[in-house]
Design a protein around this motif. Structure first.
Motif, PDB file in Angstrom:
ATOM      1  N   LEU A  96       0.830  -1.206   0.000  1.00 48.14           N
ATOM      2  CA  LEU A  96       0.000   0.000   0.000  1.00 48.14           C
ATOM      3  C   LEU A  96       0.868   1.262   0.000  1.00 48.14           C
ATOM      4  O   LEU A  96       0.576   2.231  -0.704  1.00 48.14           O
ATOM      5  N   LEU A 100       0.962   3.946  -2.922  1.00 43.32           N
ATOM      6  CA  LEU A 100       0.696   5.335  -2.549  1.00 43.32           C
ATOM      7  C   LEU A 100       1.815   6.249  -3.053  1.00 43.32           C
ATOM      8  O   LEU A 100       1.555   7.315  -3.621  1.00 43.32           O
ATOM      9  N   ARG A 126      -6.201   4.447  -0.324  1.00 45.71           N
ATOM     10  CA  ARG A 126      -4.987   3.892   0.277  1.00 45.71           C
ATOM     11  C   ARG A 126      -4.664   4.563   1.622  1.00 45.71           C
ATOM     12  O   ARG A 126      -4.298   3.879   2.578  1.00 45.71           O
TER      13      ARG A 126
END
Length: 182
Positions: A96, A100, A126
């Motif tokens: 993640l 991101l 996210r």
């Protein structure tokens, strides 16, 4: 001896994760509308078992408790991954952060409104997952200090409430659909 034990646990957990993925995929192919019911009920049963009996058996069977909870996490991750079409993976925090970072850097290059809007939506998702992951870890840890394994009863209640809420929402949707067909 410790290496053998860890090897066994790792393979056992891997097998359970495959089983979790198979369960979610099997249910999804039978009826897409009820993809979540069997995995969530299984999660509820497992966490309820650990919450009620875990403290009594953890000293002698700690690995079993750990594997049971890891299987529940595998079910959760398989379910969320399937429902979100692999957009969300609830247990892969490093991925993640990577995604991101990529999306934040793309903001510099993407100038079209539609692309930026799509990026902002993905970034918001996210960030939400990351924030709630950390909040859940902190709050769960604090509750664990007071409640020990019975803290899992909170998760059981939330999952049960979610099932009931979704069932009611589905029934209302079906009633509305029938009314519009008239």
């Amino acid at each position: 001896m410790e290496r053998i034990r860890l090897f066994f646990i790792y393979n056992f957990v891997s097998t359970w994760r495959i089983t979790a993925g198979f369960m979610v995929e099997f249910v999804a192919r039978k009826n897409e509308n009820t993809i979540y019911i069997i995995p969530i009920i299984t999660e509820i049963i497992l966490m309820l078992f650990v919450a009620v009996f875990g403290e009594n058996i953890i000293l002698n069977y700690g690995d079993f408790i750990a594997c049971t909870l890891l299987f529940s996490m595998g079910l959760q991750n398989s379910l969320v991954t399937k429902i979100s079409n692999s957009v969300v993976r609830t247990t892969h925090l490093t991925g993640l952060f990577t995604d991101l970072g990529i999306e934040l850097s793309q903001l510099y290059f993407y100038k079209q409104f539609e692309l930026r809007l799509k990026l902002f939506t993905s970034i918001r998702l996210r960030l939400t997952i990351i924030v709630f992951f950390f909040l859940g870890g902190i709050i769960g840890g604090l509750f664990y200090l007071k409640m020990h394994l019975t803290v899992l009863l909170i998760a059981v209640l939330v999952l049960g409430f979610g099932l009931i809420f979704d069932y009611i929402k589905l029934k209302i949707s079906l009633i509305n659909k029938k009314l519009h067909e008239l």
